[in-house]
Design a protein around this motif. Structure first.
Motif, PDB file in Angstrom:
ATOM      1  N   ALA A   3       0.859  -1.194   0.000  1.00 35.18           N
ATOM      2  CA  ALA A   3       0.000   0.000   0.000  1.00 35.18           C
ATOM      3  C   ALA A   3       0.892   1.240   0.000  1.00 35.18           C
ATOM      4  O   ALA A   3       1.880   1.296   0.732  1.00 35.18           O
ATOM      5  CB  ALA A   3      -0.900  -0.018   1.236  1.00 35.18           C
ATOM      6  N   ASP A   4       0.534   2.231  -0.819  1.00 33.91           N
ATOM      7  CA  ASP A   4       1.323   3.465  -0.806  1.00 33.91           C
ATOM      8  C   ASP A   4       0.871   4.321   0.375  1.00 33.91           C
ATOM      9  O   ASP A   4      -0.002   3.929   1.154  1.00 33.91           O
ATOM     10  CB  ASP A   4       1.213   4.194  -2.147  1.00 33.91           C
ATOM     11  N   VAL A   5       1.443   5.499   0.501  1.00 36.18           N
ATOM     12  CA  VAL A   5       1.181   6.321   1.688  1.00 36.18           C
ATOM     13  C   VAL A   5      -0.306   6.658   1.823  1.00 36.18           C
ATOM     14  O   VAL A   5      -0.885   6.539   2.907  1.00 36.18           O
ATOM     15  CB  VAL A   5       2.023   7.613   1.630  1.00 36.18           C
ATOM     16  N   LEU A   6      -0.906   7.047   0.709  1.00 35.86           N
ATOM     17  CA  LEU A   6      -2.326   7.434   0.769  1.00 35.86           C
ATOM     18  C   LEU A   6      -3.210   6.238   1.090  1.00 35.86           C
ATOM     19  O   LEU A   6      -4.134   6.322   1.888  1.00 35.86           O
ATOM     20  CB  LEU A   6      -2.762   8.069  -0.557  1.00 35.86           C
ATOM     21  N   GLU A   7      -2.927   5.111   0.427  1.00 40.20           N
ATOM     22  CA  GLU A   7      -3.708   3.903   0.679  1.00 40.20           C
ATOM     23  C   GLU A   7      -3.561   3.482   2.142  1.00 40.20           C
ATOM     24  O   GLU A   7      -4.525   3.098   2.803  1.00 40.20           O
ATOM     25  CB  GLU A   7      -3.231   2.769  -0.234  1.00 40.20           C
ATOM     26  N   THR A   8      -2.338   3.564   2.626  1.00 33.90           N
ATOM     27  CA  THR A   8      -2.081   3.160   4.006  1.00 33.90           C
ATOM     28  C   THR A   8      -2.894   4.028   4.969  1.00 33.90           C
ATOM     29  O   THR A   8      -3.526   3.529   5.906  1.00 33.90           O
ATOM     30  CB  THR A   8      -0.576   3.286   4.321  1.00 33.90           C
ATOM     31  N   ARG A   9      -2.860   5.336   4.720  1.00 32.02           N
ATOM     32  CA  ARG A   9      -3.594   6.251   5.589  1.00 32.02           C
ATOM     33  C   ARG A   9      -5.091   5.913   5.560  1.00 32.02           C
ATOM     34  O   ARG A   9      -5.766   5.881   6.589  1.00 32.02           O
ATOM     35  CB  ARG A   9      -3.353   7.691   5.121  1.00 32.02           C
ATOM     36  N   SER A  10      -5.560   5.619   4.357  1.00 30.72           N
ATOM     37  CA  SER A  10      -6.973   5.291   4.200  1.00 30.72           C
ATOM     38  C   SER A  10      -7.332   3.980   4.922  1.00 30.72           C
ATOM     39  O   SER A  10      -8.358   3.867   5.582  1.00 30.72           O
ATOM     40  CB  SER A  10      -7.283   5.202   2.705  1.00 30.72           C
ATOM     41  N   ILE A  11      -6.459   2.998   4.773  1.00 29.88           N
ATOM     42  CA  ILE A  11      -6.698   1.698   5.419  1.00 29.88           C
ATOM     43  C   ILE A  11      -6.722   1.863   6.935  1.00 29.88           C
ATOM     44  O   ILE A  11      -7.563   1.286   7.638  1.00 29.88           O
ATOM     45  CB  ILE A  11      -5.610   0.681   4.988  1.00 29.88           C
ATOM     46  N   LEU A  12      -5.801   2.674   7.439  1.00 27.53           N
ATOM     47  CA  LEU A  12      -5.761   2.907   8.885  1.00 27.53           C
ATOM     48  C   LEU A  12      -7.092   3.467   9.358  1.00 27.53           C
ATOM     49  O   LEU A  12      -7.695   2.969  10.310  1.00 27.53           O
ATOM     50  CB  LEU A  12      -4.598   3.859   9.215  1.00 27.53           C
ATOM     51  N   GLU A  13      -7.550   4.475   8.640  1.00 24.58           N
ATOM     52  CA  GLU A  13      -8.779   5.156   9.054  1.00 24.58           C
ATOM     53  C   GLU A  13     -10.020   4.302   8.814  1.00 24.58           C
ATOM     54  O   GLU A  13     -10.861   4.142   9.696  1.00 24.58           O
ATOM     55  CB  GLU A  13      -8.907   6.484   8.281  1.00 24.58           C
ATOM     56  N   HIS A  14     -10.123   3.732   7.615  1.00 26.53           N
ATOM     57  CA  HIS A  14     -11.366   3.064   7.226  1.00 26.53           C
ATOM     58  C   HIS A  14     -11.456   1.599   7.631  1.00 26.53           C
ATOM     59  O   HIS A  14     -12.526   1.018   7.593  1.00 26.53           O
ATOM     60  CB  HIS A  14     -11.579   3.188   5.711  1.00 26.53           C
ATOM     61  N   VAL A  15     -10.339   1.050   7.992  1.00 24.37           N
ATOM     62  CA  VAL A  15     -10.384  -0.381   8.358  1.00 24.37           C
ATOM     63  C   VAL A  15      -9.839  -0.616   9.763  1.00 24.37           C
ATOM     64  O   VAL A  15     -10.558  -1.018  10.677  1.00 24.37           O
ATOM     65  CB  VAL A  15      -9.597  -1.258   7.343  1.00 24.37           C
ATOM     66  N   LEU A  16      -8.559  -0.323   9.935  1.00 19.67           N
ATOM     67  CA  LEU A  16      -7.909  -0.732  11.174  1.00 19.67           C
ATOM     68  C   LEU A  16      -8.494  -0.051  12.411  1.00 19.67           C
ATOM     69  O   LEU A  16      -8.650  -0.670  13.464  1.00 19.67           O
ATOM     70  CB  LEU A  16      -6.396  -0.480  11.083  1.00 19.67           C
ATOM     71  N   LEU A  17      -8.814   1.243  12.260  1.00 16.22           N
ATOM     72  CA  LEU A  17      -9.366   1.964  13.411  1.00 16.22           C
ATOM     73  C   LEU A  17     -10.878   2.115  13.299  1.00 16.22           C
ATOM     74  O   LEU A  17     -11.483   2.895  14.032  1.00 16.22           O
ATOM     75  CB  LEU A  17      -8.687   3.334  13.529  1.00 16.22           C
ATOM     76  N   ASN A  18     -11.460   1.331  12.424  1.00 11.74           N
ATOM     77  CA  ASN A  18     -12.891   1.444  12.190  1.00 11.74           C
ATOM     78  C   ASN A  18     -13.628   0.293  12.871  1.00 11.74           C
ATOM     79  O   ASN A  18     -13.543  -0.866  12.436  1.00 11.74           O
ATOM     80  CB  ASN A  18     -13.131   1.413  10.665  1.00 11.74           C
ATOM     81  N   GLU A  19     -14.338   0.596  13.950  1.00 13.95           N
ATOM     82  CA  GLU A  19     -14.981  -0.461  14.718  1.00 13.95           C
ATOM     83  C   GLU A  19     -16.112  -1.140  13.963  1.00 13.95           C
ATOM     84  O   GLU A  19     -16.572  -2.217  14.365  1.00 13.95           O
ATOM     85  CB  GLU A  19     -15.470   0.089  16.053  1.00 13.95           C
ATOM     86  N   ALA A  20     -16.536  -0.530  12.877  1.00  8.89           N
ATOM     87  CA  ALA A  20     -17.602  -1.154  12.085  1.00  8.89           C
ATOM     88  C   ALA A  20     -17.091  -2.369  11.306  1.00  8.89           C
ATOM     89  O   ALA A  20     -17.867  -3.231  10.902  1.00  8.89           O
ATOM     90  CB  ALA A  20     -18.188  -0.131  11.127  1.00  8.89           C
TER      91      ALA A  20
END
Lengths: 701, 701
Positions: free
Chosen positions: A522-539
């Motif tokens: 994952a590039d920087v933007l994808e990584t940031r997105s994954i962190l927000e939308h997946v890893l830290l996303n309780e849903a």
């Protein structure tokens, strides 16, 4: 110094079959349900020597055969003088053989139908070692296999040399008409059952438990044995007559069971008409069997919970590591490639033992040709491929990589045969697409699987580079695959990789996204997105196995989210401790009722309570919290980057290849010391070169 | 009736490995020097039953595992009612299991590292038999293997059930400080050595001989064992403690050796300070082990020499036929494809046993993929292919042909990979181009080998036809090859096929020419030329092995040259009898000095004196002199064409499939009788239909 030698890989394959046949459940065995490779049973060893003076040697062997001594002879009349002739004579195995002072070739022809054909050749000049070759009558001869464990004639490579220790129960309790023994900690041990009294019971029942509840549940405990007690008069011959896979009578007064994993043992005895207290006339001992990997690391800090997590993880991992890295010690006792893959990392921060890695890699892979996926699981074949690059990075052991490479390539090509027009790997009939015990949309090809495939291509390219082979095919394969992964699996709207695209459900789970970051895809933007939308996303559904918690927390640690990592470690592993765990479990579901917590797979005590993948805190603490990493091959250079902010104080040491790095952090001062060249410390915003033998002190910045 | 079942072919492969590891020489073992296949050690058996009422069954197994009972269950709520669900429960091997009155599937998962995994399931409705299937975790499940020998729970398919008979020496003689025992005839037997006296020797030496000279040669005899005698006090445990591949102490007074082939046994004993007559306090017995193939044929005639040849051939062949057709009983004790090929024909006129054919065919072939030629010999792979067509013609056993066909095709294709632009098969590194122990021009491709290849194509076409597969590829292959054989190997000037053409030497030996006629490839003119220029031409080196004498005399008999056949039989086999043979030898060179006649391969007693290929007179007499042949598949029709002119009288019977044909010829009257439909007698220039139960009498024409 002579070594026992065998066909390379066959020691591990032989013991691998023993291991994979060793799962026991309620009085029966459960051989693993995939193809288990078998060692060769018919080989010929070749040695070549030119003693300076006449000498003698002797061959000891496991198996039947003979020794053929070929000594160089003059060409007979009429033949060109430079044509090589040998005079041949056959000798018995076990006899001292005289060897002339000229070029000789020695063949040891050996068959061993029931075990591992192997030899030990002793002599001043002529002895067995890595210069010998061996052939199996199919392939050309290859260098013989050996290891550092078998260097004496009296040993038998067919039996693994465990360190043994007699353990007596730490506590006993009369309960439910029997006695419950608590050995104080989980053990992998044979049970020795001594019948002491003059009044002998008719039967004795042994119920084992990883938990107290399990041992006391005489109906549902996983391991149980009912023993008929022979009469007083029974003698020596009993040892042979009663030999079974479950155990045997050593004599009329001591029964010796097979190895089992347990902490608790509940004993009841039947005396026929007699009743009562007589059962105390039976005393159990545990013959704890383990591999002494030594102590290469330690960690303690200001947080007692973390300290306990470290200790319990250490116990868990040591129990699960023997001949091979196992999944768990009560169950399955099998060698699983995905589980082993995590153990390689934990090992790097606990034992730093290369041999167990090699043994596990060889046993998992078996023989060519490939007949199916490792453990039937497509992801587990891919982990195996990736693990070779990792093993090299940890060890720098190019000799092993060279030896194993043909099997790496054949497995890679086997996997490549089941890719579609996009280059995506799919499961064929009988293949298991596992990834994790989790709900996932597995219709069509799976994103997480493709991440592993891309990483496998990367590892192939890396290993081929090491061996001086052309890397291009796999570099391109990887690039192409990553391009297609993005096109088909990346969901711009969700800001995440979806499980699969065929169904159109565009379901998001954590797994593929974790891999994307973990493997650096994952590039920087994808990584940031994954962190927000997946890893830290309780849903997005939480990971429930320590197995995938490993990767999830590693990714979060890599992204410097130590707040989340430490909180998760303390709540998840700490949660198990609160439930009474003295080793870490196969699965932990916070909030599960106590009466259900030992169950899994529809079995009341089906859960393994000592599971290697539960030991990842060791890796997370060493690799990320303490920041000890190799920055070249095999720690030729290494960096140390402790996260001082996480602890008020800590004291620890970790292996850095053959060396060690020690760290102490207290009262605002960090003291770092190493005995190995090549280290760089990063602390307080600065880098310090580490000089072996010199302390580096850093004050709180 | 239940059967023990296993993975098909694995019983034979398991015993084949035991057999091929069983060659003994001067105190050591000599496992065969080619790749020996091993049986699978990890399988799962599948049974499917629908008992009409509740029933029970029990699984007995060799190996460790469990029983999984899956009974058909209702689809849970929310699933379509027609979706099949099973309720699963695991049981122990050995326990009685209750089976409900509904559709059940039974899996028996089994691992047996050291032997053959096999099971026996007993129950009124649920039992093991040929409806079961088995899988090896690699290939889809296939019908289970079984045979008629293992139908009882108490049996162990890992041990072959020999008929046993205690034999005592027929004569003894004090000589050379020991006692020479003569058992009167060659035996394949364990030796039981009873120590009777109160004075126990320190050591006893056993020297065996197929000949008297061999047993008395304590230095060079092929089989020898020196036995340390334990003290008086030794007891039961000795049995287990002394268990070795060479034998074991049954108790302190009886040593039981492994099976060996011998007629003579020379015993000497060492008593330390005591000397003299004490050795007579040791008595040997032979535990003769054999397969009782029964008596399906007999032959006697007015020529006593021919009668003795028949009897000695019968003894030779019975000794060499056990689990498998072996080459010889002292040496090699291995399963050789070329030797077995001849045994199939002799068997057809002696035991007519189909099972030993199937066992031998399966053991020889081992497993797919093919890793090398059978016994490393290219010709031996080809004989194996041809033997399948022959086996079908003899037995009509299409079930076996269907089961073995994939291995036939894979071996054929393996051979086809090593053909050149002319379609000629050549040897690759490690391949042995054998044909016979004879001087031959082996430069380039060899004509005799191409004859076998052409015959193999013919057999492939025939077998494919039987199975309803397209024959065309192999019909064409054969025609093309025969065309090239003629072009490259037929020498018009010499009127014969030459060995090879590369060298330009254009050397003629008998072998390729014999095959050309034997396989019907030579036309009438070629055949006539071969007869004149090769077979009856003394300038062409004579055949020296009974092995190729078989084919040579068969060809001459086929050409009705019974004058030559009978003369050769009487001089060659009769010659061995004159040299004292009580079984026929591996090789016989008329005129060889007596002191050299037991030697071969540079070994004074290296020659096998009981070699299956020496038994061909049985075939020649039955097939040609008595003219008993199947004229369709499996003797559905058969012809009987005795050569009355060869004998003043004879009395004989031979198998014709399941039936028998009897013939008596005396005082100018032939009396023929059979219990089987389909026979035609040709005698006195006329044909007679044979009606079961009716005698046909023919007067001398």
């Amino acid at each position: 110094m002579a070594n026992w030698i065998w066909y390379p890989g066959d020691f591990e394959i032989y013991h691998g079959m023993r291991q994979n046949f060793d799962r026991e459940e309620r009085g029966f065995f459960w051989p693993a349900y995939w193809h288990i490779a078998d060692c060769r049973h018919h080989v010929v060893f070749h040695g070549k020597f030119t003693p300076e003076k006449e000498t003698v040697f002797r061959v000891t062997a496991k198996g039947e055969g003979h020794v053929l001594l070929k000594s160089k002879a003059e060409a007979p009349e009429g033949f060109p003088a430079d044509q090589v002739f040998y005079q041949e004579k056959k000798y018995r195995i076990g006899e001292w053989i005289s060897c002339p002072a000229k070029e000789v070739r020695i063949d040891v022809v050996l068959g061993n139908r029931t075990g591992l054909p192997c030899i030990y050749v002793e002599g001043e000049t002529v002895f067995s070692g890595k210069e010998w070759t061996v052939s199996d009558f199919v392939q050309p001869a290859v260098p013989a296999g050996l290891n550092g464990m078998y260097e004496n004639r009296e040993q038998d490579p067919q039996e693994f040399d465990y360190t043994c220790e007699i353990c007596r129960p730490a506590a006993e309790e009369k309960i439910n008409g029997g006695i419950l023994y608590d050995f104080g900690r989980e053990l992998t041990a044979d049970t020795l059952l001594h019948i002491n009294g003059a009044i002998r019971p008719q039967t004795v029942t042994l119920c084992y438990g990883e938990s107290r509840a399990e041992a006391l549940d005489t109906e549902w405990c996983y391991l149980k044995q009912v023993l008929k007690i022979p009469g007083e008069e029974e003698a020596e011959g009993l040892k042979y007559l009663t030999d079974s896979p479950f155990g045997r009578w050593e004599d009329g007064r001591c029964y010796h069971t097979k190895l089992r994993a347990f902490r608790y043992l509940f004993l009841t005895a039947e005396y026929g008409t007699l009743e009562g207290e007589a059962s105390c006339l039976i005393t159990p001992e545990a013959l704890y069997k383990y591999v002494d990997f030594g102590k290469r690391s330690d960690f303690s800090c200001s947080d007692e919970l973390v300290n306990r997590i470290w200790k319990v993880a250490d116990t868990t991992f040591r129990l699960s590591s023997g001949i091979f890295f196992l999944d768990g010690v009560k169950r399955d006792r099998w060698i699983w490639s995905g589980d082993a893959y995590q153990s390689y990392f934990i090992n790097q921060y606990l034992f730093f033992d290369k041999d167990i890695c090699k043994r596990t890699i060889l046993a998992l892979r078996g023989n060519d040709p490939v007949t199916g996926h490792i453990n039937t699981i497509v992801d587990y074949s891919l982990y195996w491929i990736i693990s070779l690059e990792n093993y090299y990075k940890m060890s720098g052991d190019l000799e092993f990589i060279r030896m194993i490479y043909p099997k790496m390539e054949s497995l890679m090509r086997y996997c490549m045969e089941q890719t579609d027009e996009q280059g995506f790997i799919y499961g064929r009939e009988g293949d298991w697409i596992y990834i994790d015990w989790a709900e996932m949309d597995k219709e069509g090809t799976l994103c997480a699987e493709q991440m592993l495939l891309a990483k496998s291509y990367e590892s192939m390219a890396a290993v081929r580079g090491l061996l001086g082979l052309d890397r291009e095919e796999f570099v391109q394969k990887k690039e192409q695959l990553l391009c297609h992964i993005r096109r088909f699996f990346w969901d711009e709207e969700k800001g995440a990789f979806i499980d699969s695209y065929r169904s159109g459900r565009r379901n998001v789970t954590r797994h593929a996204n974790i891999f994307a970051v973990l493997f650096g895809f994952a590039d920087v933007l994808e990584t940031r997105s994954i962190l927000e939308h997946v890893l830290l996303n309780e849903a997005v559904p939480a990971i429930t196995t320590p197995y995938f918690k490993f990767y999830e927390l590693e990714v979060l640690a890599g992204l410097e989210r130590f707040d989340v990592v430490m909180a998760a470690m303390k709540s998840y592993w700490g949660g198990m401790l609160l439930q009474g765990a003295s080793t870490f479990w196969e699965e932990y579901i916070p909030g599960q009722p106590e009466e259900e917590q030992y169950g899994m797979y529809g079995d009341k005590f089906g859960k393994s309570l000592c599971h290697a993948w539960g030991a990842s805190p060791i890796y997370l603490l060493g690799r990320y919290c303490m920041g000890v990493t190799s920055s070249a091959v095999a720690y030729e250079t290494f960096s140390v980057k402790p996260r001082l902010e996480l602890f008020d104080r800590f004291s620890c040491y970790f292996p850095v290849g053959r060396g060690t790095v020690w760290m102490d952090w207290k009262d605002g001062v960090l003291d770092v010391y190493t005995d190995k060249e090549g280290g760089v410390l990063s602390a307080g915003g600065r880098d310090y070169a580490l000089i072996p033998g010199e302390h580096v002190l850093v004050n709180r910045g």
